[in-house]
Design a protein around this motif. Structure first.
Motif, PDB file in Angstrom:
ATOM      1  N   LEU A  59       3.533   3.007  -2.134  1.00 41.37           N
ATOM      2  CA  LEU A  59       2.626   1.977  -1.647  1.00 41.37           C
ATOM      3  C   LEU A  59       1.183   2.371  -1.916  1.00 41.37           C
ATOM      4  O   LEU A  59       0.830   3.554  -1.805  1.00 41.37           O
ATOM      5  CB  LEU A  59       2.774   1.806  -0.119  1.00 41.37           C
ATOM      6  CG  LEU A  59       4.149   1.489   0.415  1.00 41.37           C
ATOM      7  CD1 LEU A  59       4.272   1.913   1.864  1.00 41.37           C
ATOM      8  CD2 LEU A  59       4.395   0.007   0.310  1.00 41.37           C
ATOM      9  N   ASP A  60       0.363   1.395  -2.215  1.00 45.02           N
ATOM     10  CA  ASP A  60      -1.088   1.594  -2.245  1.00 45.02           C
ATOM     11  C   ASP A  60      -1.519   1.633  -0.784  1.00 45.02           C
ATOM     12  O   ASP A  60      -1.419   0.620  -0.080  1.00 45.02           O
ATOM     13  CB  ASP A  60      -1.745   0.428  -2.995  1.00 45.02           C
ATOM     14  CG  ASP A  60      -3.266   0.511  -3.023  1.00 45.02           C
ATOM     15  OD1 ASP A  60      -3.870   1.127  -2.113  1.00 45.02           O
ATOM     16  OD2 ASP A  60      -3.850  -0.069  -3.948  1.00 45.02           O
TER      17      ASP A  60
ATOM     18  N   LEU B 153      -6.757   3.818  -8.113  1.00 43.23           N
ATOM     19  CA  LEU B 153      -5.765   4.187  -7.098  1.00 43.23           C
ATOM     20  C   LEU B 153      -5.897   5.670  -6.769  1.00 43.23           C
ATOM     21  O   LEU B 153      -5.821   6.513  -7.649  1.00 43.23           O
ATOM     22  CB  LEU B 153      -4.350   3.895  -7.607  1.00 43.23           C
ATOM     23  CG  LEU B 153      -3.212   4.191  -6.637  1.00 43.23           C
ATOM     24  CD1 LEU B 153      -3.270   3.251  -5.428  1.00 43.23           C
ATOM     25  CD2 LEU B 153      -1.868   4.051  -7.347  1.00 43.23           C
ATOM     26  N   LYS B 154      -6.138   5.976  -5.498  1.00 40.23           N
ATOM     27  CA  LYS B 154      -6.297   7.365  -5.082  1.00 40.23           C
ATOM     28  C   LYS B 154      -5.321   7.755  -3.967  1.00 40.23           C
ATOM     29  O   LYS B 154      -4.778   8.837  -3.968  1.00 40.23           O
ATOM     30  CB  LYS B 154      -7.721   7.625  -4.615  1.00 40.23           C
ATOM     31  CG  LYS B 154      -8.745   7.604  -5.727  1.00 40.23           C
ATOM     32  CD  LYS B 154     -10.107   7.988  -5.206  1.00 40.23           C
ATOM     33  CE  LYS B 154     -11.208   8.081  -6.225  1.00 40.23           C
ATOM     34  NZ  LYS B 154     -11.085   7.438  -7.479  1.00 40.23           N
ATOM     35  N   ASN B 155      -5.132   6.862  -3.015  1.00 44.29           N
ATOM     36  CA  ASN B 155      -4.313   7.182  -1.845  1.00 44.29           C
ATOM     37  C   ASN B 155      -3.045   6.337  -1.838  1.00 44.29           C
ATOM     38  O   ASN B 155      -3.115   5.108  -1.839  1.00 44.29           O
ATOM     39  CB  ASN B 155      -5.096   6.947  -0.553  1.00 44.29           C
ATOM     40  CG  ASN B 155      -6.311   7.845  -0.466  1.00 44.29           C
ATOM     41  OD1 ASN B 155      -6.284   8.986  -0.911  1.00 44.29           O
ATOM     42  ND2 ASN B 155      -7.382   7.324   0.100  1.00 44.29           N
ATOM     43  N   ILE B 156      -1.902   7.021  -1.821  1.00 39.73           N
ATOM     44  CA  ILE B 156      -0.624   6.320  -1.786  1.00 39.73           C
ATOM     45  C   ILE B 156       0.221   6.821  -0.622  1.00 39.73           C
ATOM     46  O   ILE B 156      -0.005   7.921  -0.100  1.00 39.73           O
ATOM     47  CB  ILE B 156       0.168   6.483  -3.107  1.00 39.73           C
ATOM     48  CG1 ILE B 156       0.484   7.957  -3.381  1.00 39.73           C
ATOM     49  CG2 ILE B 156      -0.586   5.844  -4.271  1.00 39.73           C
ATOM     50  CD1 ILE B 156       1.436   8.181  -4.541  1.00 39.73           C
ATOM     51  N   ILE B 157       1.159   6.017  -0.239  1.00 37.79           N
ATOM     52  CA  ILE B 157       2.188   6.399   0.732  1.00 37.79           C
ATOM     53  C   ILE B 157       3.515   6.360  -0.012  1.00 37.79           C
ATOM     54  O   ILE B 157       3.824   5.376  -0.690  1.00 37.79           O
ATOM     55  CB  ILE B 157       2.249   5.412   1.921  1.00 37.79           C
ATOM     56  CG1 ILE B 157       0.922   5.369   2.685  1.00 37.79           C
ATOM     57  CG2 ILE B 157       3.421   5.743   2.840  1.00 37.79           C
ATOM     58  CD1 ILE B 157       0.663   6.541   3.604  1.00 37.79           C
ATOM     59  N   VAL B 158       4.275   7.433   0.091  1.00 37.29           N
ATOM     60  CA  VAL B 158       5.620   7.466  -0.465  1.00 37.29           C
ATOM     61  C   VAL B 158       6.571   7.328   0.726  1.00 37.29           C
ATOM     62  O   VAL B 158       6.593   8.169   1.616  1.00 37.29           O
ATOM     63  CB  VAL B 158       5.886   8.780  -1.236  1.00 37.29           C
ATOM     64  CG1 VAL B 158       7.320   8.826  -1.727  1.00 37.29           C
ATOM     65  CG2 VAL B 158       4.906   8.908  -2.401  1.00 37.29           C
TER      66      VAL B 158
END
Length: 193
Positions: free
Chosen positions: A133-134, A20-25
């Motif tokens: 979110l992923d 997991l590298k990129n997430i949305i908060v």
């Protein structure tokens, strides 16, 4: 289906989601009906801090007037001035692998714009939440609903990402402050004069 947290709970983010590298908060809320005659404008912000919980420079404060951290690791995706509609009201993108090594925590906050002048507080806000979110898969990993009944607070530290043994974790904080954005800035070491 993601993990639903209660206040004070901490959960692993990257260890249980390898790669997991990129997430949305995403943060969202509804405002209660009241006769104040003023609209609500809630604003999200992120404070990138060292281990002591303080920013190392003003550039570590990501909000509607500073949408992107110099490292590119945290980007605010825009100010929603009405909170209308369903789903996330405001979002931030976080690239976990590009967060500078000196940053140990990223605190996500919500404040009420001009709360004192408009006589508004979080007692007039309902259904507030934060979720992680992923970004690649579009799946919700973590959700924290703020069920607490805030009454006089005008700012909330909703949750934080933090490093632990080389992995990222999430802490559901839900801590309210009086004094709005100024109080938060002082807490995280920013002098807004």
């Amino acid at each position: 289906m993601g993990i639903t947290l209660a206040k004070g709970q901490k959960v692993d983010l990257t260890k249980s989601n390898p790669g997991l590298k990129n997430i949305i908060v995403g943060l969202g809320w509804d405002t209660n009906k009241y006769d104040g005659g003023q609209s609500f404008d809630l604003d999200t912000a992120a404070f990138l801090t060292d281990g002591a919980g303080k920013v190392t420079s003003d550039a570590d404060f990501i909000f509607y007037n500073n949408l992107r951290h110099p490292s590119g690791s945290v980007t605010h995706l825009g100010d929603n001035t009405t909170g209308a509609g369903d789903g996330d009201d405001e979002q931030m993108k976080v690239q976990l692998d590009t967060v500078p090594a000196n940053i140990e925590k990223i605190a996500f906050t919500v404040t009420i714009h001009e709360a004192m002048q408009r006589n508004q507080n979080f007692g007039q806000v309902s259904n507030a939440y934060i979720r992680v979110l992923d970004e690649t898969a579009g799946t919700e990993l973590i959700r924290y609903d703020l069920g607490e009944d805030f009454s006089i607070e005008t700012a909330i530290v909703v949750g934080e990402l933090y490093r632990h043994n080389g992995e990222w974790k999430f802490n559901a904080i839900g801590s309210g402050y009086q004094g709005g954005l100024g109080a938060l800035c002082n807490n995280f070491g920013i002098n807004i004069g």
